[in-house]
Design a protein around this motif. Structure first.
Motif, short mmCIF file in Angstrom:
data_model
loop_
_atom_site.label_atom_id
_atom_site.label_comp_id
_atom_site.label_asym_id
_atom_site.label_seq_id
_atom_site.Cartn_x
_atom_site.Cartn_y
_atom_site.Cartn_z
N ARG A 314 0.83 -1.20 0.00
CA ARG A 314 0.00 0.00 0.00
C ARG A 314 0.87 1.26 0.00
O ARG A 314 0.61 2.22 -0.72
N LEU A 315 1.92 1.21 0.81
CA LEU A 315 2.85 2.34 0.89
C LEU A 315 3.56 2.53 -0.46
O LEU A 315 3.69 3.66 -0.95
N GLN A 316 4.00 1.43 -1.06
CA GLN A 316 4.68 1.52 -2.36
C GLN A 316 3.76 2.15 -3.41
O GLN A 316 4.18 2.98 -4.22
N MET A 317 2.49 1.73 -3.42
CA MET A 317 1.55 2.28 -4.39
C MET A 317 1.31 3.76 -4.15
O MET A 317 1.17 4.55 -5.09
N HIS A 318 1.27 4.14 -2.88
CA HIS A 318 1.05 5.54 -2.51
C HIS A 318 2.24 6.40 -2.98
O HIS A 318 2.04 7.48 -3.56
N VAL A 319 3.45 5.91 -2.77
CA VAL A 319 4.65 6.65 -3.21
C VAL A 319 4.65 6.77 -4.74
O VAL A 319 4.93 7.83 -5.30
N ALA A 320 4.27 5.67 -5.40
CA ALA A 320 4.22 5.68 -6.88
C ALA A 320 3.16 6.67 -7.38
O ALA A 320 3.35 7.35 -8.38
N ALA A 321 2.02 6.76 -6.66
CA ALA A 321 0.94 7.67 -7.07
C ALA A 321 1.40 9.12 -6.95
O ALA A 321 1.14 9.94 -7.84
N HIS A 322 2.10 9.45 -5.87
CA HIS A 322 2.63 10.81 -5.69
C HIS A 322 3.56 11.15 -6.85
O HIS A 322 3.46 12.21 -7.47
N ARG A 323 4.44 10.22 -7.18
CA ARG A 323 5.38 10.42 -8.28
C ARG A 323 4.62 10.59 -9.60
O ARG A 323 4.91 11.48 -10.40
N ARG A 324 3.63 9.74 -9.81
CA ARG A 324 2.90 9.77 -11.07
C ARG A 324 2.20 11.12 -11.28
O ARG A 324 2.20 11.66 -12.38
N LEU A 325 1.63 11.66 -10.22
CA LEU A 325 0.91 12.93 -10.35
C LEU A 325 1.84 14.11 -10.59
O LEU A 325 1.44 15.09 -11.22
N THR A 326 3.08 14.03 -10.07
CA THR A 326 3.92 15.24 -10.04
C THR A 326 5.19 15.17 -10.88
O THR A 326 5.74 16.20 -11.23
N HIS A 327 5.70 13.97 -11.16
CA HIS A 327 7.02 13.88 -11.79
C HIS A 327 6.97 14.34 -13.25
O HIS A 327 6.04 13.99 -13.98
N PRO A 328 7.99 15.11 -13.70
CA PRO A 328 7.99 15.60 -15.09
C PRO A 328 7.92 14.47 -16.12
O PRO A 328 7.38 14.67 -17.21
N ALA A 329 8.44 13.29 -15.80
CA ALA A 329 8.41 12.19 -16.77
C ALA A 329 7.06 11.49 -16.78
O ALA A 329 6.80 10.64 -17.63
N GLU A 330 6.19 11.82 -15.82
CA GLU A 330 4.86 11.18 -15.78
C GLU A 330 3.81 12.25 -16.11
O GLU A 330 3.84 12.79 -17.19
N MET A 331 2.88 12.56 -15.16
CA MET A 331 1.85 13.54 -15.50
C MET A 331 2.24 14.97 -15.13
O MET A 331 1.50 15.91 -15.42
N GLY A 332 3.39 15.14 -14.47
CA GLY A 332 3.73 16.43 -13.87
C GLY A 332 3.86 17.58 -14.84
O GLY A 332 3.50 18.71 -14.51
N THR A 333 4.35 17.33 -16.05
CA THR A 333 4.61 18.42 -16.98
C THR A 333 3.62 18.48 -18.14
O THR A 333 3.25 19.56 -18.58
N VAL A 334 3.18 17.34 -18.63
CA VAL A 334 2.23 17.33 -19.75
C VAL A 334 0.92 17.98 -19.34
O VAL A 334 0.28 18.68 -20.13
#
Ligand code: SAH
Length: 353
Positions: A314-334
């Protein structure tokens, strides 16, 4: 061939090629065969996922940003809390839960959801079992009241027209038939007054897209904010200025041929924020990237607070979700964010005037 492909092929055989915007509208919203009209495409088993489906943090932060704006604007009551294209209702449910503790907010709010799909209306009703909700077919019927609105991935679903520069004119993309199959083609080039301003910044062969339904939708929002107050936070993928072919289909989380599965693929195009924000009767913020916007609203602190109660997968998924929403290589910049607000009112949190 899908049932909708068959139907469109017969129509095109009888009356000729159709505009890309007509094709997209039929594919998404045909009452019997349209993609949104017949299914819930979001979530784990679906074709694509969106920010509110990835983590509750997205809706919580947007809800608190909206509530802070409401307080900054003098807590007008009553007001319309609105969302066009609410999907499964997850974003509004997170907003509603996160704003429970804001004194007076729930008492003053009535929720207005603008949704074309009966399947998704039912999902929204399940997500908001005890909240005061009214559904609308279009934004035009929103009440004449202060308007606090969020729109996530709504404008990218509105049908586009596509034009290719040819000398001083433009060829329009149309959908016709080749060997009985739906095939994109182009009209002869004609000069177009509404694209005259793009002759200066495009070259032969370059593609420009327009979204005819976006203007009336924006007008319904901006007129209420200018006259009655409120704010609108818009989040979507795209940029400032339309250039290039951004028409795309997603099936089962993968890109697909947009003409191969009519009615069974999600069709979208990038949002041209310049066109959305032109000639407004109210103010708008600059565009911020989603990553920067969520960081300014405190997503890292919220993620850390939630993480304290989590372990293991659950913690791993939560960390991945934070990254996915904000990281420039994921949803963060597009993904980009901007807000509309009245002249003279404070700027909504997380955004720049
Ligand atoms: N905002 C949601 C869902 C995005 S999908 C989320 O972030 O998860 C697009 C949504 O817009 C769906 O709910 C779809 O049914 C709706 N929609 C698409 N075209 C529409 C139109 N013309 N009028 C009203 N709703 C529309």
């Amino acid at each position: 061939m899908t049932p909708l492909a068959d139907l469109l092929a017969r129509r095109i055989a009888a009356t000729g090629p159709i505009r890309l915007s007509d094709y997209m509208a039929e594919c998404l919203l045909h009452p019997d065969h349209g993609y949104y009209a017949t299914r819930d495409p979001l979530g784990r088993g679906g074709d694509f996922t969106t920010a509110p489906e990835i983590s509750q943090m997205f809706g919580e932060l947007l809800g608190l940003a909206l509530a802070q704006t409401w307080l900054d604007h003098g807590a007008p009551a009553p007001f319309a809390l609105a969302e066009p294209g609410p999907g499964r209702g997850t974003l509004m449910a997170d907003i509603w839960r996160a704003t429970r503790g804001v004194p007076g907010f729930h008492a003053a709010a009535h929720i207005h959801l603008i949704e074309a799909s009966p399947v998704l209306r039912a999902a929204q009703a399940r997500a908001l079992p005890s909240a005061p909700v009214t559904w609308h077919d279009t934004l035009d019927t929103l009440p004449d009241a202060p308007l606090f609105l969020v729109a996530n991935e709504f404008f990218d679903a509105l049908p586009i027209r596509q034009f290719t520069r040819a000398g001083a004119g433009w060829r329009e993309t149309v959908v016709g038939l080749k060997d009985g199959r739906l095939t994109p083609g182009q009209t002869d080039a004609v000069p177009l007054a509404e694209l005259a301003h793009r002759l200066a910044d495009t070259r032969d062969g370059e593609i420009v897209e327009t979204c005819p339904a976006a203007r009336p939708a924006m007008q319904a929002i901006e007129a209420r904010i200018a006259a009655r107050g409120g704010a609108a936070i818009i989040v979507d993928y795209g940029g400032w200025h339309s250039l290039g072919d951004t028409f795309q289909a997603i099936v089962n989380h993968r890109f697909a041929d947009p003409f191969a599965h009519p009615g069974q693929a999600d069709l979208t195009a990038h949002v041209d924020f310049e066109a959305l924000l032109t000639a407004l009767p109210c103010r708008h913020t600059r565009l911020s990237t989603q990553g920067v916007f969520l960081e300014r609203l405190g997503i890292t602190q919220r993620a850390q607070a939630l993480a304290r109660q989590m372990t293991g997968e659950r913690l791993q998924m939560h960390v991945a979700a934070h990254r996915r929403l904000t990281h420039p290589a994921e949803m963060g910049t597009v993904f980009k964010t901007c807000a509309l607000y009245p002249d003279g009112a404070p700027t909504p949190p997380g955004l720049e005037p």
